[in-house]
Write a protein that holds these residues in place. Sequence first.
Motif, mmCIF file in Angstrom:
data_model
loop_
_atom_site.group_PDB
_atom_site.id
_atom_site.type_symbol
_atom_site.label_atom_id
_atom_site.label_comp_id
_atom_site.label_asym_id
_atom_site.label_seq_id
_atom_site.Cartn_x
_atom_site.Cartn_y
_atom_site.Cartn_z
ATOM 1 N N ILE A 9 0.802 -1.116 0.079
ATOM 2 C CA ILE A 9 0.152 0.070 -0.105
ATOM 3 C C ILE A 9 0.888 1.124 -0.047
ATOM 4 C CG2 ILE A 9 -1.918 -1.068 1.107
ATOM 5 C CD1 ILE A 9 -1.164 0.122 3.681
ATOM 6 N N LYS A 10 2.323 1.092 0.081
ATOM 7 C CA LYS A 10 3.190 2.453 0.108
ATOM 8 C C LYS A 10 2.905 3.063 1.010
ATOM 9 C CE LYS A 10 4.154 1.490 -5.052
ATOM 10 N NZ LYS A 10 5.332 1.099 -4.574
ATOM 11 N N ARG A 11 2.401 2.717 2.307
ATOM 12 C CA ARG A 11 2.463 3.625 3.562
ATOM 13 C C ARG A 11 3.085 2.893 4.745
ATOM 14 N NH1 ARG A 11 -3.523 5.987 4.141
ATOM 15 N NH2 ARG A 11 -2.220 7.317 5.104
ATOM 16 N N GLY A 12 3.281 3.712 5.589
ATOM 17 C CA GLY A 12 3.958 3.222 6.850
ATOM 18 C C GLY A 12 3.863 4.242 8.042
ATOM 19 N N LEU A 13 4.643 3.764 9.055
ATOM 20 C CA LEU A 13 4.543 4.839 10.327
ATOM 21 C C LEU A 13 5.974 4.894 10.646
ATOM 22 C CD1 LEU A 13 2.691 6.167 12.501
ATOM 23 C CD2 LEU A 13 3.171 3.935 13.691
ATOM 24 N N VAL A 14 6.412 6.176 10.948
ATOM 25 C CA VAL A 14 7.582 6.232 11.612
ATOM 26 C C VAL A 14 7.430 7.050 12.943
ATOM 27 C CG1 VAL A 14 9.896 7.677 11.179
ATOM 28 C CG2 VAL A 14 8.692 6.801 9.118
ATOM 29 N N GLY A 15 8.122 6.441 13.927
ATOM 30 C CA GLY A 15 7.913 6.930 15.250
ATOM 31 C C GLY A 15 9.348 7.101 16.008
ATOM 32 N N ILE A 16 9.018 8.081 16.996
ATOM 33 C CA ILE A 16 10.250 8.349 18.141
ATOM 34 C C ILE A 16 9.745 7.996 19.293
ATOM 35 C CG2 ILE A 16 11.835 9.949 19.036
ATOM 36 C CD1 ILE A 16 11.384 11.860 16.586
ATOM 37 N N ALA A 17 10.572 6.523 19.692
ATOM 38 C CA ALA A 17 10.030 5.932 20.653
ATOM 39 C C ALA A 17 11.080 6.195 21.907
ATOM 40 C CB ALA A 17 10.065 4.549 20.448
ATOM 41 N N ALA A 27 8.692 0.432 32.300
ATOM 42 C CA ALA A 27 7.314 0.457 32.232
ATOM 43 C C ALA A 27 6.337 0.395 31.063
ATOM 44 C CB ALA A 27 6.783 1.729 33.133
ATOM 45 N N GLY A 28 7.219 0.475 29.931
ATOM 46 C CA GLY A 28 6.635 0.458 28.534
ATOM 47 C C GLY A 28 7.355 1.123 27.759
ATOM 48 N N THR A 29 6.712 1.096 26.601
ATOM 49 C CA THR A 29 7.367 2.027 25.308
ATOM 50 C C THR A 29 6.371 3.187 25.021
ATOM 51 O OG1 THR A 29 8.499 0.063 24.517
ATOM 52 C CG2 THR A 29 8.138 1.915 22.821
ATOM 53 N N PHE A 30 6.887 4.300 24.981
ATOM 54 C CA PHE A 30 6.174 5.591 24.588
ATOM 55 C C PHE A 30 6.570 6.289 23.213
ATOM 56 C CE2 PHE A 30 5.890 4.543 28.966
ATOM 57 C CZ PHE A 30 4.821 4.526 29.738
ATOM 58 N N ASN A 31 5.331 6.650 22.471
ATOM 59 C CA ASN A 31 5.657 7.334 21.413
ATOM 60 C C ASN A 31 5.720 8.773 21.712
ATOM 61 O OD1 ASN A 31 5.557 5.141 19.398
ATOM 62 N ND2 ASN A 31 3.484 5.195 19.353
ATOM 63 N N LEU A 32 7.049 9.485 21.358
ATOM 64 C CA LEU A 32 6.925 10.859 21.456
ATOM 65 C C LEU A 32 6.533 11.727 20.587
ATOM 66 C CD1 LEU A 32 10.664 11.194 23.205
ATOM 67 C CD2 LEU A 32 8.497 10.736 24.466
ATOM 68 N N ALA A 33 6.706 11.123 19.375
ATOM 69 C CA ALA A 33 6.355 11.625 18.048
ATOM 70 C C ALA A 33 5.765 10.449 16.989
ATOM 71 C CB ALA A 33 7.154 12.643 17.564
ATOM 72 N N LEU A 34 4.901 11.132 16.048
ATOM 73 C CA LEU A 34 4.680 10.131 15.079
ATOM 74 C C LEU A 34 4.608 10.816 13.811
ATOM 75 C CD1 LEU A 34 1.681 7.722 16.745
ATOM 76 C CD2 LEU A 34 4.263 7.142 16.192
ATOM 77 N N MET A 35 4.818 9.815 12.751
ATOM 78 C CA MET A 35 4.626 10.296 11.276
ATOM 79 C C MET A 35 4.292 9.260 10.251
ATOM 80 S SD MET A 35 7.776 11.845 8.886
ATOM 81 C CE MET A 35 8.294 12.949 10.041
ATOM 82 N N VAL A 36 2.950 9.493 9.788
ATOM 83 C CA VAL A 36 2.489 8.624 8.658
ATOM 84 C C VAL A 36 3.062 9.019 7.337
ATOM 85 C CG1 VAL A 36 0.721 7.804 7.460
ATOM 86 C CG2 VAL A 36 0.274 8.400 10.021
ATOM 87 N N LYS A 54 15.851 16.784 26.533
ATOM 88 C CA LYS A 54 16.613 16.942 25.551
ATOM 89 C C LYS A 54 16.354 16.029 24.160
ATOM 90 C CE LYS A 54 21.707 16.343 23.938
ATOM 91 N NZ LYS A 54 23.076 16.034 24.368
ATOM 92 N N SER A 55 15.614 15.172 24.477
ATOM 93 C CA SER A 55 15.033 14.388 23.441
ATOM 94 C C SER A 55 13.958 15.093 22.662
ATOM 95 C CB SER A 55 14.731 12.851 23.850
ATOM 96 O OG SER A 55 15.658 12.085 24.228
ATOM 97 N N LEU A 56 13.284 15.816 23.425
ATOM 98 C CA LEU A 56 12.195 16.509 23.028
ATOM 99 C C LEU A 56 12.434 17.578 22.427
ATOM 100 C CD1 LEU A 56 9.498 16.213 26.161
ATOM 101 C CD2 LEU A 56 9.395 15.172 23.783
ATOM 102 N N SER A 57 13.419 18.344 22.625
ATOM 103 C CA SER A 57 14.004 19.627 22.008
ATOM 104 C C SER A 57 14.705 19.273 20.788
ATOM 105 C CB SER A 57 15.172 20.288 23.031
ATOM 106 O OG SER A 57 16.353 19.467 22.781
#
Length: 424
Positions: free
Chosen positions: A309-317, A322-331, A370-373
């Motif tokens: 489908i030529k689509r995907g997800l890119v994330g900053i994890a 306690a788990g994995t959290f997404n700081l930012a996402l991009m389709v 720092k990661s967020l900046s």
Amino acid sequence: MSEEKTSGSENKTNEGHSDLKLSLLMKLNDTFAFKGDRVVLQCSIKSSTSAEVKWFKNHAQLQDSDNYEQTQDNQCFELIIKRSVEDTGVYSIEVSSEIGIISSSCQLVACEDYIDVGQEQTGISRHIIVTDSVSSCFAMLIDGLFENSSFAFLKHSAWRPKDESSSLSAMELISNILIDLAELIKTNLKTSFNLPEQPDLMHITNVQMFVAGGDTLDVDNNMRDALSLLYEKSNSIEIINTITNMEDNGEILYKEEAIYLCKQLTNQITILDAATYVLPSLEEDANSIVENPNTIESASIYINYDCLIKRGLVGIAWRSPAGTFNLALMVIDLSTQDKSQYQWCIQDDEIKRVKELILNQQYDMEKLEKSLSLIPRNALYIRSAGYSSSIITYGTSVKTVNEDLFHRTESVEIFVFVKKVYFV
């Protein structure tokens, strides 16, 4: 498809006593697995009263069985799926108390065509391809058709010349990268398509390239600048001449294929700016999961891509015990030339939950800030002016970066990273 719902009041005063609360701290995340894998779905809540928990698959309530196990540790809940062979579907958790009801849902997909590309590796998939823990390395994704069949090639590694003491111009650097990619694509196509011999790269068409990862170091900016020479058709003649004039020897092969790849990728490449960083090696080792099982790793990028489908997800994890959290996402959609899609979508709710978890941990809070900046709202990389004439000298600095990377890889592999997948 991951979502959460709340009904009833989250804050209710009981005859003058303190407020009663019921809220989600960590929602369920869409999860991707091989068929037969053991999968753990995790959710945590904050509740001031006792609560009842129910798990569902496709809206039917689940009970403990040979394949499902429900566990609870205080206000953290897990559903353990022991074998994911026939368990693709929508899973949800419902938490109810006298205050109200909250729920969270996710999708589990067990797929046989799933290819996971680890650090310092390459791979080709004819369906879905993924990688994670991309920070100092680069992830180079190439989508295209091979004899009219869709494929996605992914390389996850740092790039360095065979002679690490060499000095390269930008044109020489991109020429070496194209030769390297041509060889790797041919080798991986042979395996993925079960061919008796290496294929003719000239049978590849409709090529698009997507590049993410890398630090803010000069060596990584050199890499982005060299790749960005493919932005403009006016550079292609000089790149082709550079490839043609490279000295013929046993290590410089695939010139013809590299020239073809250059023509295919010209004005068909997207490069993201740096969005993560790597700690200095001593600090990284001292705060690694090997030394401290409760440590929180620096943010890194993951990619999940479906070439059909030529689509995907890119994330900053952001990963923690306690788990994995997404700081930012991009389709991303590689079927279109629309560059406005390359924007990081900051995940405010996830970031809030991370901050609650590390509220009293100054070192981890500093790493998070720092990661967020470093996350740019406009994700695209802009090439440095006049870069094509500059010289990059490789040597000790490159080797040091790679040694640090290998130390980091050893610690990262110990931690299980749950991947998230985007579905249309």
